[in-house]
Design a protein around this motif. Sequence first.
Motif, short mmCIF file in Angstrom:
data_model
loop_
_atom_site.label_atom_id
_atom_site.label_comp_id
_atom_site.label_asym_id
_atom_site.label_seq_id
_atom_site.Cartn_x
_atom_site.Cartn_y
_atom_site.Cartn_z
N LEU A 4 12.78 22.25 41.73
CA LEU A 4 13.05 21.36 40.71
C LEU A 4 11.89 20.09 40.79
O LEU A 4 12.08 19.65 42.10
N HIS A 5 11.35 19.88 39.96
CA HIS A 5 10.57 18.50 40.07
C HIS A 5 10.85 17.62 38.76
O HIS A 5 10.54 18.04 37.71
N ARG A 6 11.24 16.42 38.96
CA ARG A 6 11.75 15.36 37.74
C ARG A 6 12.46 16.18 36.71
O ARG A 6 12.09 15.85 35.59
N GLY A 7 13.35 17.02 37.05
CA GLY A 7 14.29 17.35 36.17
C GLY A 7 13.79 18.83 35.47
O GLY A 7 14.41 19.22 34.64
N THR A 8 12.62 19.32 35.83
CA THR A 8 12.26 20.46 35.36
C THR A 8 12.08 21.56 36.48
O THR A 8 11.67 21.06 37.50
N VAL A 9 11.80 22.78 36.13
CA VAL A 9 11.71 23.89 36.89
C VAL A 9 10.24 24.09 37.18
O VAL A 9 9.36 24.31 36.47
N ALA A 10 9.91 23.75 38.61
CA ALA A 10 8.15 23.66 38.91
C ALA A 10 7.98 25.30 39.46
O ALA A 10 6.88 25.58 39.24
N ASP A 12 10.20 29.30 40.57
CA ASP A 12 11.17 29.88 40.99
C ASP A 12 10.74 31.40 41.14
O ASP A 12 9.85 31.88 40.43
#
Length: 69
Positions: A4-10, A12
């Motif tokens: 996760l990066h700043r609330g989003t999936v970067a 997976d």
Amino acid sequence: VVVLHRGTVAADGTPKEVFSQVELMHDLGLASPETVELCWELNQHGFSLPLDRLEIEECAQILYDAVKI
């Protein structure tokens, strides 16, 4: 693994899929396992090593295969 990066999936995927994205990990302020980082650094200097070897034994074998004469 989910990154996760700043609330989003970067990123997976499986550990091999995620950690082999070394540039992405660096951009996010993270590092991949030492085995992957080593192969990535060597690739920056002309080697062509896979970036999905997470285990020390796997990494040692590909390094041995790359340099044996």
